[in-house]
Design an enzyme around this catalytic site. Structure first.
Site, mmCIF file in Angstrom:
data_model
loop_
_atom_site.group_PDB
_atom_site.id
_atom_site.type_symbol
_atom_site.label_atom_id
_atom_site.label_comp_id
_atom_site.label_asym_id
_atom_site.label_seq_id
_atom_site.Cartn_x
_atom_site.Cartn_y
_atom_site.Cartn_z
ATOM 1 N N LYS A 181 0.843 -1.205 0.000
ATOM 2 C CA LYS A 181 0.000 0.000 0.000
ATOM 3 C C LYS A 181 0.876 1.253 0.000
ATOM 4 O O LYS A 181 2.082 1.175 0.244
ATOM 5 C CB LYS A 181 -0.916 0.004 1.230
ATOM 6 C CG LYS A 181 -1.732 -1.261 1.413
ATOM 7 C CD LYS A 181 -2.857 -1.430 0.408
ATOM 8 C CE LYS A 181 -3.563 -2.745 0.697
ATOM 9 N NZ LYS A 181 -4.798 -2.975 -0.001
HETATM 10 C C1 PLP Z 1 -5.819 -3.982 0.833
HETATM 11 C C2 PLP Z 1 -7.261 -3.648 0.888
HETATM 12 C C3 PLP Z 1 -8.084 -4.026 1.954
HETATM 13 C C4 PLP Z 1 -7.647 -4.994 3.021
HETATM 14 O O1 PLP Z 1 -6.508 -4.667 3.704
HETATM 15 P P1 PLP Z 1 -5.634 -5.845 4.393
HETATM 16 O O2 PLP Z 1 -4.684 -5.089 5.248
HETATM 17 O O3 PLP Z 1 -4.972 -6.586 3.295
HETATM 18 O O4 PLP Z 1 -6.563 -6.685 5.178
HETATM 19 C C5 PLP Z 1 -9.377 -3.575 1.978
HETATM 20 N N1 PLP Z 1 -9.873 -2.804 0.997
HETATM 21 C C6 PLP Z 1 -9.135 -2.429 -0.064
HETATM 22 C C7 PLP Z 1 -9.742 -1.559 -1.119
HETATM 23 C C8 PLP Z 1 -7.811 -2.852 -0.172
HETATM 24 O O5 PLP Z 1 -7.084 -2.489 -1.233
#
Ligand code: PLP
Length: 366
Positions: free
Chosen positions: A184
């Site tokens: 991210k």
């Molecule tokens: C990555 C993501 C999540 C979930 O996050 P995690 O930390 O992987 O559980 C939820 N919503 C979106 C849009 C994402 O890109």
């Protein structure tokens, strides 16, 4: 050329990271150490919100928000068809029903008119997913949720630092869920997440639920049956070191995206940006009619790519029970979207190379 390369972001921080490891090892508070509270304060301030609660991952952040709002069995939660499955998964986990709505053809973000049409007597909340780094048109959506008295929750897992009309992701809904998954825009060295909210009582409820329902005044009293979902001290230390560079990283992503926009061949069209949105370009998504030809060309030149996402949520087997209506825009987009390499240290000449590879393909097809 990789799809994502984080060495350029992480390597310059090695000195600071070494100090942080030693500090955590020294004090030994691996869970709930001072790094967690420090990062929570910094991140809340960064988002322009009052409170931040570190949790184990972004999916948990969504679940905890829903649970803290009292949403569960018998409730419906509106989610866009075009999102990562975690958004809908969190709704199912708390026992509520996801109600999938279509996205806008220009931004591929949730369509406020579709949300308005989908709101019914059981609707408890709407999850605004700021997908690809661009915030949803929050003015229009908040008008709809406000008129109907349903909670507006942000899924900001792809939008750390994004703005809409000057307001930061994480500051516009009743609460926002962030993910710090390594890929991210703000990534830990493992899983991590946060709930950000201006509502002190809601944030306190999330904190209680994420820590076994444990009372803040008496550790042997458990006020609710909660769970274990905490951001640990090492991840918080990493995030605290990376946060000051986030805006700069996002500017570099934007420059790469601008270069794509200028140099891509005519049939590779980047997803549109709302004039009031300042995207942080988590992903560089274009729409290309003949995607197979494009990916073949990228593969031939060793260029990484992705598709976010090839199957809209309402067509996933996991959510078959909730596929109550078609979402034609999301279904059409799923066949033509293509994510190009995107990361802060992506050099301009690499962007040009990707554009050239895609341009040659167009030439070869004619
Ligand atoms: C990555 C993501 C999540 C979930 O996050 P995690 O930390 O992987 O559980 C939820 N919503 C979106 C849009 C994402 O890109």
């Amino acid at each position: 050329m990789p799809f994502l390369d984080l060495d350029g972001v992480n390597t310059p921080l090695r000195g600071d990271l070494d100090v942080a490891w030693k500090s955590v090892l020294g004090h030994g508070h691996f869970v709930g150490g001072p790094e967690v509270a420090a990062f929570e304060a910094d991140f809340a301030r960064y988002c322009g919100s009052g409170h931040c609660v570190g949790v184990a991952n972004g999916t948990d952040a969504l679940e905890l928000i829903l649970t803290a709002l009292g949403i569960g069995a018998g409730d419906e939660v509106i989610v866009p068809a075009n999102t990562f499955v975690a958004t809908a998964e969190a709704v199912c986990t708390v026992g509520a029903r996801p109600r999938f709505v279509d996205v806008r053809p220009d931004t591929l973000l949730v369509d406020a008119d579709a949300v308005a049409d989908a709101i019914g007597p059981r609707t408890a909340a709407v999850v605004a997913v700021h997908l690809y780094g661009q915030m949803v048109d929050i003015d229009r959506l908040a008008e709809v949720t406000g008129r109907h008295g349903v909670a507006l929750i942000e899924d900001a897992a792809q939008a750390h630092g994004a703005r809409f009309a000057g307001r930061r992701a994480g500051s516009v809904g009743v609460a926002a869920a962030f993910s710090f998954y390594p890929g991210k825009n703000l990534g830990a060295f493992g899983d991590g997440g946060a709930v950000v909210s201006d509502d002190a009582a809601l944030a306190a409820r999330v904190r209680l639920l994420a820590n076994h329902g444990r009372s803040v005044t008496d550790r042997h009293v458990h006020e609710a049956s909660g769970r274990n979902s905490r951001l640990d001290s090492l991840q918080a230390a990493v995030l605290g070191i990376k946060l000051p560079g986030l805006d700069d990283d996002n500017v570099r992503r934007r420059r790469a995206m601008e270069r794509y926009r200028e140099h891509l061949p005519a049939d590779c069209v980047p997803v549109a940006q709302h004039p009031l949105a300042e995207s942080v370009h988590h992903l560089g998504v274009v729409r290309v009619p003949d995607r197979a030809a494009a990916t073949t060309a990228l593969d031939a030149h060793g260029v990484g790519w992705g598709i976010h996402y090839p199957v809209p949520c309402h067509l996933q087997p996991a959510f078959a029970d909730f596929a109550t209506s078609a979402c034609p825009v999301a279904e059409d987009a799923a066949g033509t979207i293509l994510s190009l390499p995107m990361y802060p240290t992506l050099e301009i000449d690499r962007v040009d190379r990707v554009c050239a590879v895609l341009g040659e393909r167009e030439h070869a097809c004619r």
